[in-house]
Design a protein around this motif. Structure first.
Motif, mmCIF file in Angstrom:
data_model
loop_
_atom_site.group_PDB
_atom_site.id
_atom_site.type_symbol
_atom_site.label_atom_id
_atom_site.label_comp_id
_atom_site.label_asym_id
_atom_site.label_seq_id
_atom_site.Cartn_x
_atom_site.Cartn_y
_atom_site.Cartn_z
ATOM 1 N N ARG A 114 3.712 -3.731 -8.420
ATOM 2 C CA ARG A 114 3.114 -2.408 -8.551
ATOM 3 C C ARG A 114 3.732 -1.520 -7.478
ATOM 4 O O ARG A 114 3.319 -1.523 -6.341
ATOM 5 N N ASP A 152 3.645 7.423 1.549
ATOM 6 C CA ASP A 152 5.040 7.296 1.096
ATOM 7 C C ASP A 152 5.883 8.524 1.468
ATOM 8 O O ASP A 152 6.963 8.740 0.907
ATOM 9 N N GLY A 154 6.616 2.123 -6.829
ATOM 10 C CA GLY A 154 7.465 3.207 -7.319
ATOM 11 C C GLY A 154 8.871 3.137 -6.738
ATOM 12 O O GLY A 154 9.811 3.708 -7.286
ATOM 13 N N GLU A 155 9.002 2.415 -5.613
ATOM 14 C CA GLU A 155 10.294 2.403 -4.914
ATOM 15 C C GLU A 155 10.712 0.973 -4.589
ATOM 16 O O GLU A 155 10.748 0.568 -3.434
ATOM 17 N N GLY A 158 0.824 -1.195 0.000
ATOM 18 C CA GLY A 158 0.000 0.000 0.000
ATOM 19 C C GLY A 158 0.859 1.246 0.000
ATOM 20 O O GLY A 158 1.986 1.236 -0.499
ATOM 21 N N CYS A 190 5.664 -5.850 -0.646
ATOM 22 C CA CYS A 190 5.753 -4.529 -1.265
ATOM 23 C C CYS A 190 5.968 -3.446 -0.215
ATOM 24 O O CYS A 190 7.035 -3.357 0.365
#
Ligand code: GLN
Length: 478
Positions: free
Chosen positions: A203, A99, A205-206, A94, A141
């Motif tokens: 899925r 973030d 971004g980091e 999530g 994740c």
């Protein structure tokens, strides 16, 4: 990135809700089996503060036969829920705290520094104790990011301080795609037992693993803590985009700690629970693939089976006169050679062997077999002994006529055989076939499993035995 959030949440929970009936069938079967075992495996799944994959996570554990409880992190931080009441602590994916400061950073700091009002302890103190007690932690994740920022992964030092990091993908963008992974054969973690490759979605971004210290990298590799690597189309580990979607060091998609109890990964196995989650499911169907399960489910089944198995009493003790030992009450006086009556023959239904033959040959043989049981026989015996399965009594290496069978329920006239590789050989197969015919003629039901099935899919094996027990009505004379 923020816009993607509600879409992902809706999309993934709809996939779980719409999972086909077959998956729900697996779920209820697995639950029945777990209930039949001593106590259920319990998974605690944390949510709140922007975590959004908790329902898929819970669905994964339920499909694997565990009991899944989703709680807001505050319930744990405020002391209303104790992690120690559970077997597996789970950090889902999530966007925790949006973030801010980097994915997973704020949540990791909350675990490290936020003291519970009552005790002054931090949740990290509890997690350390939890792991020291042999329990398991899984982060997916954003959850993996939390474990890394906290220092629970890879935790080479044992001091739970950050040794590596996860940062922005080299592509500079959020990556949402399917990837292929290979399991490091040197990994010790039970989460990945028996898995070679895995296809799952990412899925994030980091997700780029960075290992700043060369010595740390060497130690990670030497211990096989880099348990998952991204693969290219040829099945080789790769740093090439988009097969490696984030540019991770060591092409690494997941890490364990040195104990193998703490495991985290960037991809989402909980998003591939049903075959229908895969974008190619229709093509695969047409190509003849019939498996209803998604590959990601294997990780959850693995850990649930591992914990369930570790609960069973060890080591096996085939004590003389104990449950499962053939005893003289099963014998009646009969002329030598006349060994058989079927279960329908009144009191004689209890007769399962000729006395002379039994005393001379079969009894010592049975005893020998009990003392030299294969690993698979032991595993199954630990699961069915002492009426653990549906309160049904089983004996092992029980003698019926001239045969010694692996497991036998006198009340249900059910024989369960566990076969090693030797049973596939022609001569042995012919002998086995004849034996089955003889035993079935006598009115016994016989089901067989391979060693592999028992060792790798125990819940399913137990379920099949339970189904067979309900088919074979109880024998009132036994
Ligand atoms: N799906 C996720 O858990 C995403 C993790 C994190 N928010 C990232 O974008 O990297």
């Amino acid at each position: 990135m923020a816009q993607a959030l509600p879409f992902l949440a809706q999309n993934t929970s709809a996939m779980v809700q719409n999972a086909p009936q077959a998956v729900h069938k697996v779920q209820s079967e697995a639950q029945t089996v777990t209930t039949a075992l001593v106590s259920p495996v319990r998974a605690l799944i944390l949510t709140g503060f922007g975590i959004n994959c908790e329902e898929e996570f819970a669905a994964a554990y339920r499909l694997a036969g565990a009991e899944a409880t989703v709680v807001h992190l505050n319930q744990v931080l405020h002391g209303q829920v104790s992690i120690h009441d559970f077997d597996i602590l789970n950090f889902p994916g999530g966007f925790s705290f949006g973030d801010d400061l980097g994915s997973g950073v704020v949540l990791a700091n909350k675990l490290r520094y936020r003291q519970t009002a009552a005790s002054g302890r931090t949740l990290l103190d509890d997690i350390k104790q939890f792991v020291a007690a042999g329990k398991f932690v899984l982060g997916i994740c954003n959850g993996f990011q939390v474990l890394v920022k906290l220092g629970l992964l890879p935790n080479l030092s044992g001091d739970v301080r950050p040794e590596v990091t996860l940062t922005h993908n080299t592509s500079g963008r959020y990556e949402d795609r399917w990837v292929k992974l290979r399991v490091n054969p040197r990994t010790q973690t039970p989460f990945l037992k028996g898995i070679d490759t895995l296809e799952v979605p990412v899925r994030h971004g980091e997700g780029r693993l960075v290992i700043p210290d060369e010595a740390v990298q060497q130690r990670i590799e030497a211990a096989g803590l880099n348990c998952l690597s991204y693969l290219d189309a040829n099945g080789d580990g790769t740093s090439v985009y988009p097969f490696n979607p984030n540019g991770a060091a060591l092409n690494c998609a997941g890490l364990t700690d040195p104990t193998g109890q703490v495991f985290g990964l960037m991809p989402h196995p909980e998003a591939f629970l049903s075959a229908y989650n895969h974008p190619d499911w229709a093509r695969r169907r047409r190509a003849g693939q019939t498996d209803e399960e998604g590959e990601g489910l294997r990780i959850f089944k693995n850990i649930v089976a591992h914990i369930a198995h570790s609960r069973l009493p060890h080591p096996p003790s085939p004590l003389s006169g104990g449950e499962g030992e053939p005893d003289n009450s099963f014998l009646v006086e009969k002329p030598a050679g006349d060994y058989g009556t079927g279960p329908t023959a009144g009191i004689e239904g209890r007769l399962t062997a000729d006395r002379n033959n039994w005393e001379e040959k079969l009894k010592p043989f049975g005893r020998h077999m009990r003392h030299h049981a294969t690993e698979a026989e032991d595993v199954l015996w630990q699961a069915v002994r002492d009426r653990q399965l549906a309160n049904v009594k089983f004996r092992r290496q029980h003698t019926i006529g001239p045969f010694t069978v692996d497991f036998f329920s006198p009340d249900h006239q059910l024989i369960v055989e566990v076969d090693g590789g030797v049973h596939a050989e022609t001569e042995q197969a012919e002998y086995d076939a004849g034996r089955i015919v003889e035993l079935e003629k006598l009115g016994y039901q016989l089901i067989r499993f391979s060693n592999d099935e028992v060792l790798n899919s125990l819940p399913s094996v137990l379920q099949q035995i339970q189904t067979a027990l309900t088919k074979q009505t109880s024998n009132p004379t036994a």
